[in-house]
Every structure is written in C-alpha cells, then in structure tokens.
Design a protein around this motif. Structure first.
Motif, PDB file in Angstrom:
ATOM      1  N   TRP A 267      38.754  33.889  38.040  1.00  9.88           N
ATOM      2  CA  TRP A 267      39.625  33.116  38.917  1.00  9.88           C
ATOM      3  C   TRP A 267      40.685  32.361  38.129  1.00  9.88           C
ATOM      4  N   LEU A 268      40.324  31.864  36.960  1.00 10.25           N
ATOM      5  CA  LEU A 268      41.291  31.131  36.132  1.00 10.25           C
ATOM      6  C   LEU A 268      42.352  32.042  35.543  1.00 10.25           C
ATOM      7  N   ASN A 269      41.986  33.296  35.304  1.00 11.16           N
ATOM      8  CA  ASN A 269      42.916  34.238  34.685  1.00 11.16           C
ATOM      9  C   ASN A 269      43.666  35.074  35.712  1.00 11.16           C
ATOM     10  N   TRP A 270      43.553  34.718  36.960  1.00  5.42           N
ATOM     11  CA  TRP A 270      44.256  35.455  38.022  1.00  5.42           C
ATOM     12  C   TRP A 270      45.623  34.813  38.204  1.00  5.42           C
ATOM     13  N   HIS A 271      46.656  35.555  37.872  1.00  2.79           N
ATOM     14  CA  HIS A 271      48.000  34.963  37.885  1.00  2.79           C
ATOM     15  C   HIS A 271      48.864  35.445  39.046  1.00  2.79           C
ATOM     16  N   ALA A 272      48.281  36.194  39.951  1.00  7.78           N
ATOM     17  CA  ALA A 272      49.043  36.647  41.116  1.00  7.78           C
ATOM     18  C   ALA A 272      49.002  35.556  42.188  1.00  7.78           C
ATOM     19  N   SER A 273      49.431  35.879  43.373  1.00 15.17           N
ATOM     20  CA  SER A 273      49.537  34.903  44.463  1.00 15.17           C
ATOM     21  C   SER A 273      48.165  34.398  44.916  1.00 15.17           C
ATOM     22  N   LYS A 274      48.191  33.277  45.619  1.00 18.46           N
ATOM     23  CA  LYS A 274      46.959  32.730  46.191  1.00 18.46           C
ATOM     24  C   LYS A 274      46.325  33.750  47.139  1.00 18.46           C
ATOM     25  N   GLU A 275      47.145  34.377  47.957  1.00 21.21           N
ATOM     26  CA  GLU A 275      46.623  35.375  48.900  1.00 21.21           C
ATOM     27  C   GLU A 275      45.897  36.498  48.161  1.00 21.21           C
ATOM     28  N   SER A 276      46.479  36.996  47.080  1.00 18.69           N
ATOM     29  CA  SER A 276      45.828  38.087  46.355  1.00 18.69           C
ATOM     30  C   SER A 276      44.574  37.596  45.633  1.00 18.69           C
ATOM     31  N   ARG A 277      44.570  36.324  45.207  1.00 16.81           N
ATOM     32  CA  ARG A 277      43.369  35.761  44.575  1.00 16.81           C
ATOM     33  C   ARG A 277      42.241  35.686  45.604  1.00 16.81           C
ATOM     34  N   CYS A 278      42.552  35.247  46.817  1.00 17.37           N
ATOM     35  CA  CYS A 278      41.538  35.174  47.865  1.00 17.37           C
ATOM     36  C   CYS A 278      41.016  36.567  48.221  1.00 17.37           C
ATOM     37  N   ARG A 279      41.904  37.541  48.301  1.00  9.32           N
ATOM     38  CA  ARG A 279      41.473  38.914  48.591  1.00  9.32           C
ATOM     39  C   ARG A 279      40.555  39.439  47.486  1.00  9.32           C
ATOM     40  N   MET A 280      40.895  39.150  46.220  1.00  9.83           N
ATOM     41  CA  MET A 280      40.039  39.550  45.108  1.00  9.83           C
ATOM     42  C   MET A 280      38.660  38.918  45.275  1.00  9.83           C
ATOM     43  N   CYS A 281      38.635  37.656  45.652  1.00  4.80           N
ATOM     44  CA  CYS A 281      37.382  36.932  45.835  1.00  4.80           C
ATOM     45  C   CYS A 281      36.563  37.540  46.974  1.00  4.80           C
ATOM     46  N   TYR A 282      37.199  37.821  48.093  1.00  2.68           N
ATOM     47  CA  TYR A 282      36.503  38.468  49.211  1.00  2.68           C
ATOM     48  C   TYR A 282      35.937  39.819  48.769  1.00  2.68           C
ATOM     49  N   CYS A 283      36.749  40.590  48.056  1.00  2.00           N
ATOM     50  CA  CYS A 283      36.297  41.916  47.597  1.00  2.00           C
ATOM     51  C   CYS A 283      35.056  41.804  46.729  1.00  2.00           C
ATOM     52  N   ARG A 284      35.085  40.884  45.779  1.00  3.47           N
ATOM     53  CA  ARG A 284      33.937  40.741  44.871  1.00  3.47           C
ATOM     54  C   ARG A 284      32.683  40.376  45.633  1.00  3.47           C
ATOM     55  N   ARG A 285      32.797  39.400  46.504  1.00  7.02           N
ATOM     56  CA  ARG A 285      31.590  38.925  47.193  1.00  7.02           C
ATOM     57  C   ARG A 285      31.113  39.878  48.285  1.00  7.02           C
ATOM     58  N   LEU A 286      32.022  40.436  49.070  1.00  4.66           N
ATOM     59  CA  LEU A 286      31.596  41.320  50.154  1.00  4.66           C
ATOM     60  C   LEU A 286      31.131  42.671  49.628  1.00  4.66           C
ATOM     61  N   SER A 287      31.746  43.156  48.572  1.00  4.88           N
ATOM     62  CA  SER A 287      31.262  44.394  47.958  1.00  4.88           C
ATOM     63  C   SER A 287      29.855  44.196  47.409  1.00  4.88           C
TER      64      SER A 287
END
Length: 194
Positions: free
Chosen positions: A81-101
């Motif tokens: 999460w600290l090394n994610w430099h894209a938008s907030k929206e894309s950070r949240c999508r990455m987070c959803y992907c990790r947890r829901l997968s």
C-alpha cells in the motif's frame, strides 16, 4: 432474502470480515436468513501493526458475542500500500482484488461454495467495483460471490458495535487512508497509547 430465494442450495457461507463494527449488521442478517457462517478476518491492508491487532481483537470479541466460528489471518503487509503510486481509486481496487481473491480461494480451500464480504455494509466503499471484483474472483476459484447491498444497516450496525463495546476506527486501514483521514492526529495519539 434466504439462500433458497437467491437460487442457491447451500447454507454455508464464508464471510470475509474487514472489522468487527462492519461485521455486526451483515453477520446478524445472514444468520437470520439461515446461513451458517464462517467468518474470515484477512486484511493485510490494515496498518500499522498495532491497528491491525486491535481490529483482529475486536473482531474476535464480536464473534464470541454472536456465536459463530471464524478464522483470523494476521498478515500485515504495509509495503504494497505504501509503494502504490497510482490513484486512490486504483489503490482501493488493488486492495479489493487482494482481499476478495484471497476470500474466494479460502472458500474453495475449505469447500465452502460461496463467500461475501462485510465491505458491502460501508457507504464509503465502491460497490460496483466490489461486485465486479468479487464475481471475477469467484469465477477464478469456481465458487459463488454473494453480492448484497448491506448499506441500509450501516447505522444500526455502528450502534450495535457501540453497544457491544467495539472499537470503531476512523480510517479504512491502509496508511494512505490514515493520511487522508480528518481524524489523523487523534488516531496517531490513540495508537501511541496502545
């Protein structure tokens, strides 16, 4: 709506839980509908470690109060999460992907045919993204994602959490969301006292 009304022939459901307060309403509703829940706390996004531990402990307390089984994963990975430099929206999508997968594959591993998430109770989460990502993760793991809009019970769930003495956090979980919180200074003071 019961599992039969959803066209499903199973009462077992893996409930991915982001925290105790957000578990209150969905868990109670799903149990009223006849689901046998297995809660699963998996949130590597919650930082710092003391906050992650605090949320795990409150989730454990709630599970005992509500009387259903749960598994708790203690993974805490701030680097992603600290090394994610894209938008907030894309950070949240990455987070959803990790947890829901991870939830889809955990359901598969445990032979539970379906899963859902307590993220669906929050008015601050992107429901369209959660539905899309949950369904894609379910398809990959060959399980079913149960999309439910639990937002109608958000305020009641928060009151239940207060009545049950649960810690109610003021940021989503990742350090970037802490930086964005209007309560950042108070949160940091509270965490320093733990």
């Amino acid at each position: 709506m019961s599992s039969d009304q959803l066209g499903l022939n199973f009462p077992n459901l893996l409930l991915h839980a982001c925290c105790g307060p957000c578990t209150e309403w969905p868990a109670r509703q799903l149990m009223l509908e006849g689901y046998r829940l297995l809660g699963w706390f998996y949130n590597p996004n919650i930082h710092p470690l003391v906050e992650n531990k605090r949320r795990r402990e409150n989730f454990s307390h709630l599970i005992k109060l509500l009387g259903f089984n749960a598994l708790i994963d203690e993974t805490c990975e701030p680097e992603a999460w600290l090394n994610w430099h894209a938008s907030k929206e894309s950070r949240c999508r990455m987070c959803y992907c990790r947890r829901l997968s991870a939830a889809a594959w955990k359901a598969k591993e445990l032979s539970i045919p379906a899963f859902t998430t307590t993220l669906l109770v929050s008015p601050w989460q992107d429901h369209a993204a959660l539905k899309e990502i949950g369904e894609a993760a379910a398809a990959e793991a060959n399980v079913k994602f149960i999309y439910r809009d639990f937002r109608e019970g958000y305020r009641q769930g928060q009151q239940l959490a207060k009545d049950d003495g649960l810690y109610r956090q003021r940021y989503c979980g990742c350090l970037p969301s802490l930086d964005e919180s209007a309560f950042k200074e108070k949160i940091l003071r509270d965490l320093a006292d733990l």
